[in-house]
Design a protein around this motif. Sequence first.
Motif, short mmCIF file in Angstrom:
data_model
loop_
_atom_site.label_atom_id
_atom_site.label_comp_id
_atom_site.label_asym_id
_atom_site.label_seq_id
_atom_site.Cartn_x
_atom_site.Cartn_y
_atom_site.Cartn_z
N THR A 1 54.71 45.90 58.35
CA THR A 1 54.29 46.09 57.03
C THR A 1 54.29 47.80 56.68
O THR A 1 53.95 48.70 57.54
N THR B 1 55.28 43.37 53.94
CA THR B 1 55.72 42.80 54.97
C THR B 1 56.99 42.21 55.03
O THR B 1 57.61 41.50 54.30
N LYS C 1 51.34 51.32 63.73
CA LYS C 1 50.40 51.08 64.70
C LYS C 1 50.94 49.52 65.06
O LYS C 1 51.23 48.60 64.29
N GLU D 1 49.89 46.06 65.82
CA GLU D 1 48.77 45.14 65.82
C GLU D 1 48.78 43.90 66.40
O GLU D 1 47.85 43.10 66.53
N GLU D 2 49.97 43.43 66.91
CA GLU D 2 50.09 42.28 67.95
C GLU D 2 51.23 42.52 68.68
O GLU D 2 52.30 43.06 68.35
N ASN E 1 44.68 54.06 70.47
CA ASN E 1 44.54 53.20 69.29
C ASN E 1 45.83 52.73 68.77
O ASN E 1 45.80 52.11 67.81
N ASN E 2 46.67 52.42 69.89
CA ASN E 2 47.90 51.57 69.71
C ASN E 2 49.12 51.84 68.90
O ASN E 2 49.53 51.10 68.20
N TYR E 3 49.14 53.28 68.64
CA TYR E 3 50.14 53.79 67.67
C TYR E 3 51.36 54.20 68.63
O TYR E 3 51.39 54.48 69.74
N LEU F 1 53.88 45.24 63.62
CA LEU F 1 53.55 46.67 63.26
C LEU F 1 53.23 47.00 61.94
O LEU F 1 53.55 46.57 61.08
N ASN F 2 52.52 48.08 61.87
CA ASN F 2 51.82 48.33 60.29
C ASN F 2 51.95 50.07 60.45
O ASN F 2 51.46 50.88 60.90
N ALA G 1 48.92 51.58 58.33
CA ALA G 1 47.54 51.73 58.94
C ALA G 1 47.06 53.21 59.32
O ALA G 1 47.70 54.00 59.41
#
Length: 362
Positions: free
Chosen positions: A277, A282, A320, A322-323, A341-343, A358-359, A362
């Motif tokens: 995204t 997306t 980021k 995210e999954e 924080n998953n970056y 991935l975002n 975010a």
Amino acid sequence: MIKNIFYALVVKRIEKLTKDSINISFDVPENLREIFNFESGQHLTLKLDIKGKEYRRNYSLCTSPAENEWSIIIKKVDGGVFSHFAFNNLKVGDIVEVLPPMGKFCFIVDFKADETHKNIVLIAAGSGITPIMSMLKYGLHKYPDIHFTLIYQNRHYNTIILNNEIHKLKNKYVNNLSVHHILSKEKIEGNINSGRLDADKMALIFTKLIPLPMVSDVFICGPFEMIDSVKEYLTAHKMDPKNIHYELFTAKSALVNKEAIQEKSEITGNQSVISITIDGQTHEFTTTNLHNNILDEALEHSVGLPYACKGGVCCTCKAKLEEGKVEMLTNFGLEPDEIANNYVLTCQCLPLTEKVVLNFDA
């Protein structure tokens, strides 16, 4: 307006600084001023088409946010296609595609109310002076009660970038700024002003020039080896890591250990679905090249993502997670809290699961 797209800027001014470096200023029109606002220390990403091939490079702004100017310095690099083209071909009036300012190597300090006489040390080598100069101008303007010390390494005196501007700052802020040039290829009396910025030099600087207990923050910019030496000295002498700020201009290349990656992989087949995204949209694609980084795979599938160095340094490609899971080959830019924080840096990420989300927003 969107931060992750390129905008066409006109070259307003070009000034030759040394035999192999130029200062380029861009004309940012009023309707783009807000999105091109920047913090001292941030960089611009430039995009050029050279002989039918797209090239991108990051260049730090050397101006202060208070100057209302957008200027960068390009130094010719041996074998550097982009730098040589810019040095030899760019002229006033040309249009260059430029991303809005990015980067987190910024002049942000946290002074307590009673800290009115702290010292800030800024250390640069070569073209690493560009973000340091932006910070120096801004800091001297904003904090009149703080003393700044600039340590600047070059090979020769005639290769000192922005030497005239540094001299003008020293004359203007005579009580707030100390400048020390270190030349690695010239013989100079005294041990401090000749040689390289290694651990021995740090010991001299932080005992003879400015005792380390008097230093609030240190900002460092230059090649990997120099920054590594400075960081190692400062941490060994108990300086709080949160007060050590740095940005690499060059980094070591990451090597892919395919067997080690395979052991961590949870992919049972031979493909992974990547969902990204960015700017509210997306994009999804399937990759079968599991040993290629996600950024390059996205570009192969016509998903336009921001990037520049592709070396895990600049953080232009930060997103980021995210999954799913990824393996990040190297990281010279993300801070520990960002990783927590998953970056991730997409230019360094290989997929480890059958779906990765991935975002960039975010």
